[in-house]
Design a protein around this motif. Structure first.
Motif, PDB file in Angstrom:
ATOM      1  N   GLU A   1       1.114  -1.306  -0.306  1.00  0.00           N
ATOM      2  CA  GLU A   1       0.385  -0.571   0.361  1.00  0.00           C
ATOM      3  C   GLU A   1       0.999   1.135   0.276  1.00  0.00           C
ATOM      4  O   GLU A   1       2.024   1.135   0.891  1.00  0.00           O
TER       5      GLU A   1
ATOM      6  N   SER B   1     -10.570   0.222   5.327  1.00  0.00           N
ATOM      7  CA  SER B   1     -10.781  -0.867   6.213  1.00  0.00           C
ATOM      8  C   SER B   1     -10.983  -1.109   7.162  1.00  0.00           C
ATOM      9  O   SER B   1     -11.472   0.067   8.124  1.00  0.00           O
TER      10      SER B   1
ATOM     11  N   ASP C   1      -8.460   1.832   9.337  1.00  0.00           N
ATOM     12  CA  ASP C   1      -8.950   2.946   8.681  1.00  0.00           C
ATOM     13  C   ASP C   1      -9.940   3.686   9.517  1.00  0.00           C
ATOM     14  O   ASP C   1      -9.669   4.667   9.709  1.00  0.00           O
TER      15      ASP C   1
ATOM     16  N   HIS D   1      -4.566   6.820   0.952  1.00  0.00           N
ATOM     17  CA  HIS D   1      -4.052   5.652   0.588  1.00  0.00           C
ATOM     18  C   HIS D   1      -3.926   4.919  -0.735  1.00  0.00           C
ATOM     19  O   HIS D   1      -5.451   5.097  -0.700  1.00  0.00           O
TER      20      HIS D   1
ATOM     21  N   HIS E   1      -4.979   0.504  -1.747  1.00  0.00           N
ATOM     22  CA  HIS E   1      -5.301  -0.707  -1.765  1.00  0.00           C
ATOM     23  C   HIS E   1      -5.462  -1.209  -2.483  1.00  0.00           C
ATOM     24  O   HIS E   1      -5.803  -0.653  -3.648  1.00  0.00           O
TER      25      HIS E   1
HETATM   26 ZN   LIG Z   1      -6.681   1.463   4.306  1.00  0.00          ZN
END
Ligand SMILES: [Zn+2]
Length: 136
Positions: free
Chosen positions: A26, A93, A96, A84, A86
């Motif tokens: 990532e 997530s 996150d 960011h 993925h």
């Molecule tokens: Zn993430």
């Protein structure tokens, strides 16, 4: 209430490059700019090292973060977003979501799988933010 993040097509292409060049890990970057009412304007991107070196998560070294925030403030700017990528859908997530609550700026997530971006912000709850790409 933030409703929209505005960045140029060039900035979008630069973020896509950062994400693709970091694969399989990532990638992450700080988005620098200004908040104007409901809109967040991006002026600059600062690529950051993913200190997790992971395909499933990212984190930024605390000292790196402090140094960068200081530089940004010295330039009279603000960190208004976190980018960011993925290798999956651009949905936050669980990790996150936790960090969005702690850091309620716009979170821009780009999927290297679907080539789609989505943006979110925590304001009492996690909300989706519109993304507008503009010419320079
Ligand atoms: Zn993430």
């Amino acid at each position: 209430m933030v409703g929209k993040i505005i960045l140029t097509w060039q900035q979008h292409r630069d973020l896509v490059s950062i994400a693709k060049n970091s694969l399989p890990e990532e990638s992450c970057a700080l988005l620098v700019g200004k908040n104007k009412g409901k809109e967040v304007y991006i002026a600059d991107l600062i690529p950051m090292k993913n200190s997790d070196s992971s395909a499933l998560s990212f984190s930024i070294d605390a000292q790196d973060l402090i140094d960068t925030y200081q530089k940004v403030e010295e330039q009279g700017m603000q960190v208004v977003g976190i980018f960011h990528s993925h290798p999956a859908e651009p949905l936050p997530s669980q990790t996150d979501k936790k960090f969005m609550e702690i850091n309620p700026v716009v979170w821009l997530i780009y999927s290297t799988l679907t080539d789609k971006s989505k943006a979110y912000i925590f304001e009492d709850e996690i909300k989706e933010v519109d993304i507008l790409h503009i010419m320079e």
